[in-house]
Design a protein around this motif. Sequence first.
Motif, mmCIF file in Angstrom:
data_model
loop_
_atom_site.group_PDB
_atom_site.id
_atom_site.type_symbol
_atom_site.label_atom_id
_atom_site.label_comp_id
_atom_site.label_asym_id
_atom_site.label_seq_id
_atom_site.Cartn_x
_atom_site.Cartn_y
_atom_site.Cartn_z
ATOM 1 N N GLY A 124 3.677 -3.683 -17.054
ATOM 2 C CA GLY A 124 2.645 -4.709 -17.082
ATOM 3 C C GLY A 124 1.619 -4.611 -15.966
ATOM 4 N N ALA A 125 1.792 -3.713 -15.030
ATOM 5 C CA ALA A 125 0.827 -3.533 -13.934
ATOM 6 C C ALA A 125 -0.183 -2.468 -14.364
ATOM 7 C CB ALA A 125 1.538 -3.143 -12.648
ATOM 8 N N THR A 126 -1.184 -2.890 -15.120
ATOM 9 C CA THR A 126 -2.098 -1.940 -15.752
ATOM 10 C C THR A 126 -3.028 -1.230 -14.771
ATOM 11 O OG1 THR A 126 -3.620 -3.752 -16.205
ATOM 12 C CG2 THR A 126 -2.069 -3.153 -17.958
ATOM 13 N N LEU A 127 -3.333 -1.856 -13.651
ATOM 14 C CA LEU A 127 -4.262 -1.245 -12.706
ATOM 15 C C LEU A 127 -3.661 -0.045 -11.967
ATOM 16 C CD1 LEU A 127 -6.171 -4.272 -11.142
ATOM 17 C CD2 LEU A 127 -6.999 -2.574 -12.767
ATOM 18 N N VAL A 128 -2.340 0.045 -11.892
ATOM 19 C CA VAL A 128 -1.710 1.160 -11.183
ATOM 20 C C VAL A 128 -2.087 2.483 -11.834
ATOM 21 C CG1 VAL A 128 0.491 2.198 -10.512
ATOM 22 C CG2 VAL A 128 0.172 -0.269 -10.319
ATOM 23 N N LEU A 129 -2.116 2.534 -13.154
ATOM 24 C CA LEU A 129 -2.476 3.762 -13.851
ATOM 25 C C LEU A 129 -3.937 4.144 -13.577
ATOM 26 C CD1 LEU A 129 -1.451 5.983 -15.699
ATOM 27 C CD2 LEU A 129 -2.144 4.596 -17.661
ATOM 28 N N ALA A 130 -4.822 3.145 -13.507
ATOM 29 C CA ALA A 130 -6.235 3.426 -13.206
ATOM 30 C C ALA A 130 -6.377 4.004 -11.796
ATOM 31 C CB ALA A 130 -7.061 2.151 -13.342
ATOM 32 N N PHE A 131 -5.659 3.428 -10.841
ATOM 33 C CA PHE A 131 -5.730 3.949 -9.472
ATOM 34 C C PHE A 131 -5.076 5.325 -9.362
ATOM 35 C CE2 PHE A 131 -6.719 -0.455 -8.322
ATOM 36 C CZ PHE A 131 -7.775 -0.230 -7.454
ATOM 37 N N GLY B 117 2.333 6.018 -12.505
ATOM 38 C CA GLY B 117 1.337 5.090 -13.047
ATOM 39 C C GLY B 117 1.700 4.604 -14.437
ATOM 40 N N LEU B 118 2.201 5.510 -15.275
ATOM 41 C CA LEU B 118 2.616 5.138 -16.630
ATOM 42 C C LEU B 118 3.813 4.180 -16.603
ATOM 43 C CD1 LEU B 118 1.987 5.591 -19.593
ATOM 44 C CD2 LEU B 118 3.541 7.536 -19.565
ATOM 45 N N PHE B 119 4.760 4.428 -15.698
ATOM 46 C CA PHE B 119 5.920 3.546 -15.558
ATOM 47 C C PHE B 119 5.472 2.120 -15.233
ATOM 48 C CE2 PHE B 119 8.858 1.423 -12.628
ATOM 49 C CZ PHE B 119 9.965 1.293 -13.450
ATOM 50 N N PHE B 120 4.570 1.984 -14.261
ATOM 51 C CA PHE B 120 4.107 0.643 -13.892
ATOM 52 C C PHE B 120 3.218 0.033 -14.963
ATOM 53 C CE2 PHE B 120 5.497 1.908 -9.651
ATOM 54 C CZ PHE B 120 6.166 0.747 -9.256
#
Length: 158
Positions: free
Chosen positions: A53-60, A46-49
Motif C-alpha cells: 500500500g505504500a505506492t510512493l516507494v516504487l516511484a522513489f 519498491g514492488l514489495f512496499f
Amino acid sequence: MSNPTYQFAQESGPAIQWRLRRNCSVTPAQLGWLYLSMCGLSLGIGLFFWLQGATLVLAFAGLEIAVVGLAFLAYAWHATDGEWISLQGTRLVVECESAGRCERAEFARQWVRVEPKSGDHSLIELSGQGRSIEVGRFVRPELRQALAREIRRALRSA
C-alpha cells in the motif's frame, strides 16, 4: 623492457612511451552487472512496499535507479580516458583522450618545451612550433614535476 631510470615510461627499442591512464577499479562491463543487480534489488523492494500500500516507494525507487544510472553512465564515459606520449626518433607525439574525444599534437624533438602550466602542482605543458598541449591529468599533483623532469631527460638523451 623497462629502464630503471624511468619511473613513468617504458622503452621499446628506440621508442620511449608514457601511458598515463585513469585509475579505474571497475570495468564498464562489471559496472553494468552491478547496475542491473541494483535495479533488481531496488525494484523488488519498491514492488514489495507498493503491494503493501505504500505506492510512493516504487516511484522513489525508479527515481533512484535513474539517478544512479546517470552517474554510472558518466563514470563509464570516462573509463577509457588517458594520455599517451611517445618519443620516436626526432618526433614527440602526444595523444589525450577524454570522453571519446581525442586530441593529438606532434612536435619536433629539438623544439619541445616542457614546463608547468602555472605552478609546481599544475598540469605539464608541452609546447613548440606554435602548438601546445597539457598532460599529467592522471598523475598525482606531487609527482608531476618528476614526470616533467623525466620527459625533459628523454628529450635531451640520444
